[in-house]
Design an enzyme around this catalytic site. Structure first.
Site, PDB file in Angstrom:
ATOM      1  CG  ASP A  50      47.412  31.040  51.404  1.00 23.58           C
ATOM      2  OD1 ASP A  50      48.225  31.979  51.385  1.00 23.58           O
ATOM      3  OD2 ASP A  50      46.185  31.200  51.408  1.00 23.58           O
ATOM      4  CG  HIS A  86      47.040  35.243  52.175  1.00 23.96           C
ATOM      5  ND1 HIS A  86      46.467  34.108  51.643  1.00 23.96           N
ATOM      6  CD2 HIS A  86      46.125  36.223  52.035  1.00 23.96           C
ATOM      7  CE1 HIS A  86      45.257  34.399  51.190  1.00 23.96           C
ATOM      8  NE2 HIS A  86      45.022  35.673  51.416  1.00 23.96           N
ATOM      9  CG  ASN A 179      38.821  40.193  48.005  1.00 22.44           C
ATOM     10  OD1 ASN A 179      37.853  39.465  48.131  1.00 22.44           O
ATOM     11  ND2 ASN A 179      39.923  40.018  48.700  1.00 22.44           N
ATOM     12  CB  SER A 244      41.555  35.635  51.704  1.00 16.13           C
ATOM     13  OG  SER A 244      42.161  35.808  50.456  1.00 16.13           O
TER      14      SER A 244
END
Length: 390
Positions: A50, A86, A179, A244
């Site tokens: 990430d 994130h 998404n 996520s």
């Protein structure tokens, strides 16, 4: 897949702020407090591929390995430089300790291996391929990839090679389904054989309107109203939503089960996750795959047959072991806009409601609690201290 963040915008005095554990409705629904008496994720390393992980936060202090930065060089443990937040929020959802009234992860004693690849994939997937290989070579049994996008044919082959390498090393890879709120055929790496693609469900256990769906979806997990650190101010908490977050919770679930059964293989952990998942309707479903993760069924009820340690249950079910050969355009992250509300009525598939599932006996009260706290920003009151992490 960068999370859509719904910020709690009304300031509240730090002294009056509730701790985040009271707002983590999904932990109550999943019977986390009871499960932690059996297993906590101890002994399991989860790689977070990430934007890096801020290891100075109280909830992550001493839980984050140095890791590797494949984006610009250096460490994956980026301290307070993960401005995107994130990767940090994925680590919190997986293994946060809850210290200082902060976020508690589903596997609070798991160890995080941060692998920094950047905030987007617009420059290509190369750092991600390297990140997967690095993760398994450095002890990760679970790999969390809360990113996704498109890939051309050559990139799909590179992805499959990295996934196959992880499988040979005995690791599990979880990746978000995306998404867009639309049906998809290819989202990389989620749609690759050997990757567990995760969709999101809301506080009612219904498929979230933004959650992508299709034949590649394997499991689902809570992905709405998930507390994390705010992007603009690391000392405040915000509510996140997206596949996520759902992926992180699924990864933490695998770590939790694996810590209770350290002799199981990746195939056996995945098999019991599939067998005990909550669902209502045909299985697999294009919305939630084999269902919503329910680790309480394994840890508290002893359900799920681990089966053959050498057979991947997803590959056996799909009867395929090759990567998709129909390429899409050059790589770019699947944006996480909360679109797809027009399809919500077609996606209103809830998890089975038997005890230990999701949502359960506690869901009504939990949903009320979530509604009650929306609109609040909680000052974390975190003191800046020199990092003493391992």
């Amino acid at each position: 897949m960068t999370a859509v963040v719904a910020t709690w915008t009304v300031a509240a005095p730090a002294a009056q702020a509730e701790d985040m554990r009271s707002r983590q409705w999904y932990l109550d629904a999943m019977k986390a407090d009871e499960m932690w008496k059996v297993a906590t994720g101890k002994g399991i390393t989860v790689a977070v591929i990430d934007t890096g992980v801020d290891s100075t936060l109280p909830e992550l202090r001493g839980k984050v390995l140095p890791g590797r930065n494949f984006d610009t060089g250096g460490l994956g443990r980026v301290d307070d430089k993960d401005t995107d937040r994130h990767g940090t929020n994925m680590a919190l959802a997986i293994a946060g300790s809850g210290a200082a009234g902060g976020v508690k992860g589903i596997a609070p004693d798991a160890v995080i291996l941060p692998v920094k690849t950047g905030a987007a994939v617009g420059t290509g997937w190369k750092t991600f391929y390297k990140g997967v290989r690095y993760a398994v070579d450095n002890g990760a049994r679970v790999i969390n990839i809360s990113f996704g996008g498109t890939a051309d044919e050559a990139e799909a082959r590179e992805w499959q090679s990295a996934v196959d390498y992880a499988a040979q090393k005995g690791a599990l890879i979880f990746a978000g389904s995306g998404n867009d709120g639309r049906e998809r055929r290819h989202v990389y790496p989620a749609s690759l054989p050997g990757v567990v693609a995760v969709g999101a469900v809301d506080t009612k256990g219904t498929v979230a309107a933004f959650s992508n769906y299709g034949s590649y979806v394997d499991l689902a997990a809570p992905g709405v109203e998930i507390p994390g650190r705010c992007t603009k101010d690391r000392n405040q908490y915000c509510a996140g939503r997206g596949t996520s977050e759902a992926t992180a919770i699924a990864s933490g679930t695998a770590a939790l089960i694996w810590s209770a059964h350290p002799d199981w293989t990746a195939n056996q952990v995945l098999r019991v996750m599939m067998e005990t998942a909550g669902h209502d309707g045909p299985v697999p479903s294009k919305y939630i795959g084999y269902g919503t993760v329910r680790p309480a069924q394994v840890l508290l009820e002893g359900k799920g047959n681990p089966g053959d340690p050498n057979v991947n249950p997803l590959l056996a079910a799909q009867q395929t072991s090759t990567a998709p050969t129909t390429p899409q355009t050059s790589p770019s992250p699947e944006n996480t806009g909360a679109s797809g509300s027009d399809q919500a009525k077609d996606k209103g598939q809830a998890a089975a409601s038997d005890e230990g599932g999701f949502p359960l006996w506690a869901i009504a009260a939990s949903a009320v609690a979530v509604v009650a706290v929306i609109g609040l920003v909680v000052a974390a009151g975190v003191r800046r201290r020199a990092s003493t992490d391992a």
